[in-house]
Design an enzyme around this catalytic site. Structure first.
Site, PDB file in Angstrom:
ATOM      1  CG  ASP A 173      -2.007   1.034   1.182  1.00  0.00           C
ATOM      2  OD1 ASP A 173      -2.218   1.630   0.110  1.00  0.00           O
ATOM      3  OD2 ASP A 173      -2.647   1.276   2.224  1.00  0.00           O
ATOM      4  CG  LEU A 174       5.509   2.264  -1.273  1.00  0.00           C
ATOM      5  CD1 LEU A 174       5.764   2.448   0.206  1.00  0.00           C
ATOM      6  CD2 LEU A 174       6.637   1.490  -1.924  1.00  0.00           C
TER       7      LEU A 174
END
Ligand code: ADP
Length: 292
Positions: A201-202
């Site tokens: 979930d960068l």
């Protein structure tokens, strides 16, 4: 502010962790999270960070976040906050960890970040998926293992989000059919890659600057996946510099035409956003998939 119950449990955990008898704790709200409430905790000897939420609404949310943080920490490529403990107090669950005192960025912060992420992505597994499911935002994220990226991407990433959106009436039957057609080409679209350990979930809000001036990853949704998923997520809301990509490419070269695949990767977080926030995100999904 944390409840008395969380406070008491935290005091107990910190006393065990530090080996000192802690009796008093000050808490101060920290903003910036999408999902959870968070506080900075001060004791006479240290500073800590706690996130908390409704335990019934989000079962095991912090158990799996702690597991993800542990995997990333064990990979030992980037600065990852240490988890001190997690637990439940009445209706709340909480995750207690090291407080990151933001440092000053080292001069080659972005090159260093790209290099470290490239090395993280070299940590591999024999499958796409993970031993446990986790969360993406506040939604369940299935990590059932598959041998191929195509099977994993379709069955564990896209279909659950498509079904959820359709059940809510957020997307049309026509869009579901368009997705079904698109799935026939996933095998051709994505080049073969080893499963890579991903943050998952960068986006721009999920890294911080660690005390040593390098990047720290927070709030992960870890799994072994196609590494272009992490790279695409860095581009969804922007904020990562060009040196980051250059350095990543130098240390773990991306395969030809990777830029063209960014939109396809981001169909997943965009569908997550449709399910979490609705509205405008449907247009982004439609414009990617209709262009295909
Ligand atoms: P959420 O799960 O609600 O999205 P985050 O994990 O992103 O919450 O945390 C919310 C904010 O708290 C972050 O944007 C960051 O500013 C801060 N934060 C997160 N982890 C730490 C930490 N270990 N130490 C200090 N601040 C932190």
């Amino acid at each position: 502010m944390i409840s008395e119950n969380i406070k008491n449990k935290t005091i107990e955990m910190l006393s065990t962790y530090t080996g000192e008898q802690i009796t008093h704790l000050e808490s101060q709200s920290v903003g910036g999270g999408d999902i959870n409430a968070a506080c900075k905790l001060k004791t006479k000897t240290g500073v800590y960070f706690i996130k908390y939420n409704n335990a019934v609404k989000y079962p095991a949310m912090f158990v799996v976040e702690a597991m993800g943080l542990k995997l990333l920490k064990e990979a030992d490529e980037l600065f990852i906050p240490e988890v001190i403990g997690y637990g439940e107090a009445e209706n709340d669950s909480f995750l207690l960890m090291e407080f990151i005192e933001q440092g000053i960025r080292i001069t080659d912060f972005w090159q260093d970040f790209g290099n470290r992420l490239a090395h993280l992505h070299k940590h591999t597994a024999t499958y796409f998926g993970l031993d446990n499911d986790n969360y993406i935002g506040s939604l369940h994220q299935s990590n059932i293992k598959h041998d191929t990226w195509t099977a994993f991407f379709i069955n564990e990433r896209m279909l659950p989000q498509i079904k959820l959106a359709r059940n809510k009436g957020a997307i049309s039957k026509k869009l579901v059919d368009t997705f079904e057609n698109f799935f026939k080409y996933i095998d051709e679209i994505f080049p073969v890659e080893n499963p890579a350990m991903l943050h998952g979930d960068l986006w721009n809000g999920n890294y911080m600057v660690s005390p040593d001036g390098t990047a720290t990853l927070i709030d992960p949704a870890v799994y072994y996946g196609h590494r272009e998923m992490d790279i695409a997520m860095t581009q969804l809301f922007g904020g990562f510099s060009k040196e980051f990509y250059e350095s990543y490419n130098e240390h773990y070269p991306m395969q030809a035409d990777w830029r063209k695949r960014m939109d396809y990767c981001n169909l997943y977080p965009l569908m997550v956003h449709v399910n979490l926030f609705g509205g405008g995100y449907i247009n982004s999904v439609e414009s990617i998939i209709n262009k295909f």
